[in-house]
Write a protein that holds these residues in place. Sequence first.
Motif, PDB file in Angstrom:
ATOM      1  N   ALA A   4     -39.753  16.483  23.719  1.00  0.00           N
ATOM      2  CA  ALA A   4     -40.862  16.699  24.489  1.00  0.00           C
ATOM      3  C   ALA A   4     -41.261  18.415  24.407  1.00  0.00           C
ATOM      4  O   ALA A   4     -42.193  18.703  24.862  1.00  0.00           O
ATOM      5  N   VAL A   5     -40.195  18.864  24.055  1.00  0.00           N
ATOM      6  CA  VAL A   5     -40.315  20.571  23.746  1.00  0.00           C
ATOM      7  C   VAL A   5     -41.768  20.686  22.871  1.00  0.00           C
ATOM      8  O   VAL A   5     -42.122  21.934  23.195  1.00  0.00           O
ATOM      9  N   ALA A   6     -41.877  19.916  22.019  1.00  0.00           N
ATOM     10  CA  ALA A   6     -43.193  20.112  21.302  1.00  0.00           C
ATOM     11  C   ALA A   6     -44.317  20.384  21.935  1.00  0.00           C
ATOM     12  O   ALA A   6     -45.179  21.073  21.995  1.00  0.00           O
ATOM     13  N   GLY A   7     -44.385  19.463  23.102  1.00  0.00           N
ATOM     14  CA  GLY A   7     -45.494  19.492  24.025  1.00  0.00           C
ATOM     15  C   GLY A   7     -45.659  20.793  24.766  1.00  0.00           C
ATOM     16  O   GLY A   7     -46.558  21.292  25.108  1.00  0.00           O
ATOM     17  N   PHE A   8     -44.397  21.048  25.185  1.00  0.00           N
ATOM     18  CA  PHE A   8     -44.217  22.387  26.190  1.00  0.00           C
ATOM     19  C   PHE A   8     -44.662  23.581  25.467  1.00  0.00           C
ATOM     20  O   PHE A   8     -45.405  24.595  25.958  1.00  0.00           O
ATOM     21  N   CYS A   9     -44.292  23.454  24.020  1.00  0.00           N
ATOM     22  CA  CYS A   9     -44.942  24.610  23.286  1.00  0.00           C
ATOM     23  C   CYS A   9     -46.386  24.613  23.014  1.00  0.00           C
ATOM     24  O   CYS A   9     -46.938  25.788  23.002  1.00  0.00           O
ATOM     25  N   TRP A  61     -31.919  24.784  21.766  1.00  0.00           N
ATOM     26  CA  TRP A  61     -31.234  25.523  22.949  1.00  0.00           C
ATOM     27  C   TRP A  61     -31.393  24.266  24.090  1.00  0.00           C
ATOM     28  O   TRP A  61     -30.431  24.098  24.819  1.00  0.00           O
ATOM     29  N   ASP A  62     -32.542  23.526  23.990  1.00  0.00           N
ATOM     30  CA  ASP A  62     -32.547  22.248  24.897  1.00  0.00           C
ATOM     31  C   ASP A  62     -31.433  21.341  24.637  1.00  0.00           C
ATOM     32  O   ASP A  62     -30.858  20.717  25.494  1.00  0.00           O
ATOM     33  N   GLU A  63     -31.039  20.933  23.153  1.00  0.00           N
ATOM     34  CA  GLU A  63     -29.765  20.193  22.925  1.00  0.00           C
ATOM     35  C   GLU A  63     -28.729  20.803  23.457  1.00  0.00           C
ATOM     36  O   GLU A  63     -27.943  20.231  24.173  1.00  0.00           O
ATOM     37  N   LEU A 111     -31.108  23.718  34.459  1.00  0.00           N
ATOM     38  CA  LEU A 111     -31.524  22.703  35.155  1.00  0.00           C
ATOM     39  C   LEU A 111     -31.977  21.566  33.971  1.00  0.00           C
ATOM     40  O   LEU A 111     -32.159  20.306  34.307  1.00  0.00           O
ATOM     41  N   SER A 112     -32.230  22.143  32.832  1.00  0.00           N
ATOM     42  CA  SER A 112     -32.402  21.286  31.819  1.00  0.00           C
ATOM     43  C   SER A 112     -31.351  20.152  31.675  1.00  0.00           C
ATOM     44  O   SER A 112     -31.524  19.033  31.264  1.00  0.00           O
ATOM     45  N   ARG A 113     -29.993  20.349  32.145  1.00  0.00           N
ATOM     46  CA  ARG A 113     -29.028  19.526  31.899  1.00  0.00           C
ATOM     47  C   ARG A 113     -29.198  18.411  33.010  1.00  0.00           C
ATOM     48  O   ARG A 113     -28.896  17.197  32.839  1.00  0.00           O
ATOM     49  N   ARG A 114     -29.958  18.710  34.065  1.00  0.00           N
ATOM     50  CA  ARG A 114     -30.224  17.818  35.217  1.00  0.00           C
ATOM     51  C   ARG A 114     -31.412  16.706  34.548  1.00  0.00           C
ATOM     52  O   ARG A 114     -31.887  15.672  35.306  1.00  0.00           O
ATOM     53  N   LEU A 115     -32.064  17.091  33.596  1.00  0.00           N
ATOM     54  CA  LEU A 115     -33.132  16.342  32.844  1.00  0.00           C
ATOM     55  C   LEU A 115     -32.826  15.784  31.500  1.00  0.00           C
ATOM     56  O   LEU A 115     -33.386  15.881  30.452  1.00  0.00           O
ATOM     57  N   ALA A 116     -31.296  15.502  31.516  1.00  0.00           N
ATOM     58  CA  ALA A 116     -30.583  14.992  30.181  1.00  0.00           C
ATOM     59  C   ALA A 116     -31.366  13.841  29.512  1.00  0.00           C
ATOM     60  O   ALA A 116     -31.496  13.600  28.246  1.00  0.00           O
ATOM     61  N   GLY A 159     -26.924  27.764  17.364  1.00  0.00           N
ATOM     62  CA  GLY A 159     -27.957  28.000  16.548  1.00  0.00           C
ATOM     63  C   GLY A 159     -29.192  28.451  17.039  1.00  0.00           C
ATOM     64  O   GLY A 159     -29.851  29.431  16.436  1.00  0.00           O
ATOM     65  N   ALA A 160     -29.539  28.392  18.200  1.00  0.00           N
ATOM     66  CA  ALA A 160     -30.875  28.919  18.799  1.00  0.00           C
ATOM     67  C   ALA A 160     -30.308  30.342  19.062  1.00  0.00           C
ATOM     68  O   ALA A 160     -31.363  31.419  18.996  1.00  0.00           O
TER      69      ALA A 160
END
Length: 279
Positions: free
Chosen positions: A174-179, A222-224, A163-168, A10-11
């Motif tokens: 949390a992506v909202a805060g990163f944005c 994409w994070d998912e 590396l996102s998978r290492r932070l599963a 979807g991303a």
Amino acid sequence: MKSATLAGCGALALWAFLAVLARGALGIPPLQLTAMGFAVAGVLGVAVVAARGRLSALRQPALVWAHGVGGLFGYHALYFAALAWAPPVEAGLLNYLWPLLIVLLSAPILGMRLGPARLVGVGLGFAGCALLLASGARFAPEAWAGFACAVAAAVTWAFYSVLSRRLASVPSEAVAGFCLASAVLAGLSHGLFEAWVWPNARQAGAALLLGLGPVGAAFFLWDEGMKRGDPRLLGTLAYAVPVASTLLLVASGEAALEARLVAAMALVAGGGWLAARAR
């Protein structure tokens, strides 16, 4: 894993609209547009997180914030620098090393098996991308800084994704805060390097859609996909993005249908088919 991989797809589908929407926002400086898009994504994202009573998801360690903001803002800053210091065709081609790098990094970082079918599949995808983007490409030595930034952008996004998978354990909210943080950094960069342009109705609408889709929901999906899906398959399928993006430009009258586009579609489709069948 299948539903998460579909989220990642979807991303990719949303990123295919990036070029069309960017054309709609033509005239807005790139860093300003990035700040506007991230602001829309961040504000709406935080509102949704708050409505769900999940604001605690934004309280993450510094390392998580460095990973998230470094990936989102770092990639875009390097990519725009590449476009400023190198021809767009060559910069785009080098930038699209990131899907190949995601597949290759999945083995040493995540311990995932690649196998010949996956390697051939991602190779075909890159060949299709190169065929589509490399027409007339000439890597002039004087543009080395831009080329370096394009490669750095690809490496940044690949490492961020894998590396996102290492932070599963970090929730996608949390992506909202990163944005939001990326919007602030992009706004500051815009103030340093660009002059503000007041958007007209067309440009404002395009910026809003960018923030809702390619520079918004796409990052959550994409994070998912990276955390719980198959990064090897997603990396290979990512080569469909420039092809789909070009098709959308053709449909909107911004580009012409050419033989190399059809050939690129065949190569990318063949690569995706091989990667999907690999075990």
